[in-house]
Motif scaffolding. Structure first.
Motif, short mmCIF file in Angstrom:
data_model
loop_
_atom_site.label_atom_id
_atom_site.label_comp_id
_atom_site.label_asym_id
_atom_site.label_seq_id
_atom_site.Cartn_x
_atom_site.Cartn_y
_atom_site.Cartn_z
N ASP A 6 1.04 -0.85 0.23
CA ASP A 6 -0.03 -0.06 0.21
C ASP A 6 0.85 1.30 0.03
O ASP A 6 0.86 1.97 1.02
CB ASP A 6 -0.91 -0.13 1.17
CG ASP A 6 -2.00 1.24 1.16
OD1 ASP A 6 -2.31 1.59 0.11
OD2 ASP A 6 -2.15 1.46 2.43
N LEU A 60 2.68 4.94 -0.89
CA LEU A 60 1.89 6.27 -1.03
C LEU A 60 1.74 6.73 -2.06
O LEU A 60 2.18 6.40 -3.21
CB LEU A 60 3.19 7.33 -0.35
CG LEU A 60 3.60 7.30 1.21
CD1 LEU A 60 4.77 8.19 1.27
CD2 LEU A 60 2.49 7.90 2.04
N PRO A 61 0.63 7.20 -2.32
CA PRO A 61 0.20 7.71 -3.36
C PRO A 61 1.28 8.50 -4.12
O PRO A 61 2.02 9.43 -3.19
CB PRO A 61 -0.94 8.61 -3.19
CG PRO A 61 -1.70 8.14 -1.75
CD PRO A 61 -0.35 7.90 -1.20
N ARG A 62 1.69 8.81 -5.44
CA ARG A 62 2.48 9.56 -5.82
C ARG A 62 2.60 10.96 -5.64
O ARG A 62 3.53 11.51 -5.32
CB ARG A 62 2.43 9.54 -7.36
CG ARG A 62 3.39 10.39 -8.33
CD ARG A 62 4.95 9.78 -8.09
NE ARG A 62 5.87 10.70 -8.83
CZ ARG A 62 7.19 10.59 -8.50
NH1 ARG A 62 7.55 9.95 -7.71
NH2 ARG A 62 7.99 11.15 -9.37
N TRP A 63 1.23 11.75 -5.60
CA TRP A 63 1.19 13.18 -5.19
C TRP A 63 1.75 13.26 -3.66
O TRP A 63 2.40 14.18 -3.39
CB TRP A 63 -0.31 13.62 -5.31
CG TRP A 63 -1.18 13.04 -4.40
CD1 TRP A 63 -1.83 12.06 -4.53
CD2 TRP A 63 -1.43 13.48 -3.01
NE1 TRP A 63 -2.81 11.89 -3.23
CE2 TRP A 63 -2.22 12.71 -2.34
CE3 TRP A 63 -0.72 14.61 -2.32
CZ2 TRP A 63 -2.95 13.15 -1.21
CZ3 TRP A 63 -1.49 14.91 -0.91
CH2 TRP A 63 -2.30 14.24 -0.54
N ARG A 64 1.43 12.33 -2.86
CA ARG A 64 1.74 12.59 -1.27
C ARG A 64 3.26 12.32 -1.30
O ARG A 64 3.85 13.13 -0.32
CB ARG A 64 0.94 11.56 -0.40
CG ARG A 64 1.18 11.71 1.05
CD ARG A 64 0.78 12.82 1.59
NE ARG A 64 1.14 12.85 2.79
CZ ARG A 64 0.27 12.50 3.96
NH1 ARG A 64 -0.75 12.01 3.83
NH2 ARG A 64 0.98 12.68 5.44
N ALA A 65 3.92 11.52 -1.97
CA ALA A 65 5.38 11.00 -2.01
C ALA A 65 5.98 12.41 -2.33
O ALA A 65 7.01 12.76 -1.63
CB ALA A 65 5.77 9.98 -2.58
N TRP A 87 4.74 15.48 -2.55
CA TRP A 87 4.83 16.66 -1.64
C TRP A 87 5.58 16.52 -0.35
O TRP A 87 6.12 17.49 0.12
CB TRP A 87 3.20 16.79 -1.33
CG TRP A 87 2.81 17.89 -0.33
CD1 TRP A 87 2.59 17.48 1.07
CD2 TRP A 87 2.82 19.19 -0.38
NE1 TRP A 87 2.49 18.79 1.64
CE2 TRP A 87 2.63 19.87 0.70
CE3 TRP A 87 2.92 19.97 -1.59
CZ2 TRP A 87 2.26 21.07 0.75
CZ3 TRP A 87 2.74 21.46 -1.66
CH2 TRP A 87 2.63 21.94 -0.36
N ARG A 91 1.36 9.96 8.57
CA ARG A 91 1.34 9.15 7.53
C ARG A 91 1.66 7.77 7.67
O ARG A 91 2.54 7.54 8.60
CB ARG A 91 1.76 9.69 6.21
CG ARG A 91 3.32 9.62 6.35
CD ARG A 91 4.30 10.48 5.08
NE ARG A 91 5.68 10.10 5.08
CZ ARG A 91 6.64 10.54 4.02
NH1 ARG A 91 6.08 10.73 2.97
NH2 ARG A 91 7.74 10.12 4.32
N TRP A 111 2.13 3.76 5.42
CA TRP A 111 2.06 3.17 4.13
C TRP A 111 2.87 1.78 4.12
O TRP A 111 3.79 1.65 5.24
CB TRP A 111 2.67 3.80 2.89
CG TRP A 111 4.11 4.30 2.98
CD1 TRP A 111 4.93 3.53 2.07
CD2 TRP A 111 4.76 5.04 3.65
NE1 TRP A 111 6.28 3.92 2.43
CE2 TRP A 111 6.45 4.74 3.41
CE3 TRP A 111 4.66 6.13 4.70
CZ2 TRP A 111 7.16 5.63 4.03
CZ3 TRP A 111 5.65 6.57 5.27
CH2 TRP A 111 6.88 6.48 4.87
N ASP A 148 5.64 -0.81 1.69
CA ASP A 148 6.23 -0.85 0.51
C ASP A 148 7.41 -1.77 0.73
O ASP A 148 7.68 -2.28 1.83
CB ASP A 148 6.76 0.50 0.19
CG ASP A 148 6.65 0.73 -1.57
OD1 ASP A 148 6.94 -0.55 -2.14
OD2 ASP A 148 6.68 1.72 -1.85
#
Length: 419
Positions: free
Chosen positions: A218, A220-225, A227, A265, A267, A269
């Motif tokens: 699961d 991190l979404p690309r945008w969150r990573a 940011w 946060r 996640w 990976d």
């Protein structure tokens, strides 16, 4: 002079010629070290063409000395394996990371060198030694953290394990709470570390739990990573550091702003993607290894000294753990260890901030990271490492005239007997 080696024979030729001519040679990896450990005086030996990787069915992976860790991690992941533990930087060469005692965090896990099962090493006499626990065991024991002082390591065999994931949970905390419950906090998951922001009581806490890949990823979404890790942790922090260098009075309020910007946060990976962070803001670093039970007192004294001084410290202080090991010059040799690291912007004088950490850590027998800045010499280090003499005996036998030395190694180990 720069010499490049594409084979073991090339290394033999460089070292034997240097020994015959009375020249000094220093091998170099990725030039990641802050100390002068790799600085050449006459010949710099570059090993980045020694970068082969062979992964066995049993997870034993043999790696060329110049292989960068990020390439090794990618190849291991591709073949279903992973290193047990990693530091948070993967730009180093394998041999360089081992030579300086690179480590990650985790109360039950040792540094990278504890994963070594065999070494191939070329001595200044041109002898190629294949070392493991049963063959040249004294060289193997010392050479796992060898400072590049025993010979030029050309290949390493590491024990990998089946690939796994890490469930990461990050969020804000308080230094006061961390010091009060240090042992409970730092053993609450498999791999724990925190960053304390001087001028505040705030910390960023990172807790990673090992989980099988079968539970699913699961990330991190690309945008969150982008940011969190690129914009906030690198670009915005670079702005804070730059502003603090121009106007030091801004550092304390900016530190408080940075601390408040921390978000929670979580996640899951691949392990190497969680262990490793991207650091794009350049800095200088000092890191001391202290007995684990002494870490809260060292941190409390460091905080007190910081509060009493008129210092402007933009970078956080990093705190990690490692299990005891049996390697003579490992910073965790013979004792469970806590690591405390201080940083300043590149191009600035560390001054009293680093001096304070060195003095406080020294009161409890602190050992400096071999690749980072410190001011100790062989006379002091001999007192900090019970097996210091054992290492020197191997060094003096393999390199009696100091072919592989430089001024820095002469300071931290003492000159070779033939110099």
């Amino acid at each position: 002079m720069v010499a490049r080696a594409a084979s073991v024979d090339d290394v033999v030729a460089v070292l034997t010629a240097a020994a015959l001519a009375g020249r000094r040679v220093r091998p170099i990896g990725s030039s990641h070290s802050f100390s002068a450990i790799g600085r050449p005086e006459e010949t710099q030996l570059v090993l980045d063409e020694l970068c082969h990787i062979t992964v066995g069915d049993d997870g034993l992976v043999t790696v060329g000395a110049g292989t960068p860790l990020y390439r090794l991690n990618a190849e291991l992941a591709r073949t279903g394996w992973a290193l047990t533990n990693l530091g948070d930087i993967d730009r180093q060469s394998v041999a360089g990371a081992l030579a300086t005692g690179t480590h990650g965090t985790g109360a039950g896990f040792g540094g990278l060198a504890t994963q070594v099962r065999a070494l191939q090493l070329v001595t200044p006499a041109g002898e190629v030694l294949h070392c493991d626990a049963g063959t040249h065991p004294e060289v193997f024991a010392a050479g796992r953290v060898g400072l590049g002082a025993l010979g030029v390591v050309t290949a390493v065999t590491l024990q990998a394990e089946p690939a796994f994931a890490l469930h990461a949970v990050e969020g804000p905390g308080r230094l006061s709470a961390a010091l009060e419950c240090f042992e409970e906090l730092m053993t609450s998951t498999d791999h724990v570390e925190f960053y304390w922001f001087p001028h505040t009581d705030a910390t960023l806490l990172k807790c990673n739990t090992r989980v099988p890949l079968s539970v699913g990823l699961d990330p991190l979404p690309r945008w969150r990573a982008v940011w969190d890790d690129e914009i906030l942790a690198n670009a915005a922090f670079a702005g804070v550091v730059a502003a603090g260098r121009r106007l030091p009075a801004l550092v304390p309020p900016l530190a408080r702003v940075s601390a408040r910007a921390l978000g929670r946060r979580s996640w899951t990976d691949h392990s190497h993607r969680v262990f490793v962070s991207r650091r794009r803001v350049r800095f200088l670093e000092m890191e001391y290894a202290v007995p684990r039970e002494q870490a809260p007192a060292v941190l409390e004294q460091l905080r007190r000294v910081h509060e009493d001084g008129d210092w402007r410290t933009a970078f956080p202080v990093e705190v990690r753990l490692a299990a005891a090991d049996d390697i003579p010059l490992s910073t965790a040799s013979g004792r469970d260890t806590a690591y405390i690291a201080a940083h300043v912007p590149a191009g600035t004088e560390p001054g009293p901030w680093f001096a304070a950490l060195e003095a406080i850590a020294g009161e409890v027998g602190g050992r400096p990271h071999w690749g980072k800045l410190h001011g100790l010499d062989a006379a002091v280090l001999r007192q900090r490492y019970p097996r210091f003499g054992e290492f020197l005996a191997v060094r003096d036998r393999l390199d009696p005239t100091g072919v592989l030395a430089n001024a820095h190694l002469d300071r931290v180990l003492g000159p070779a007997p033939g110099r």
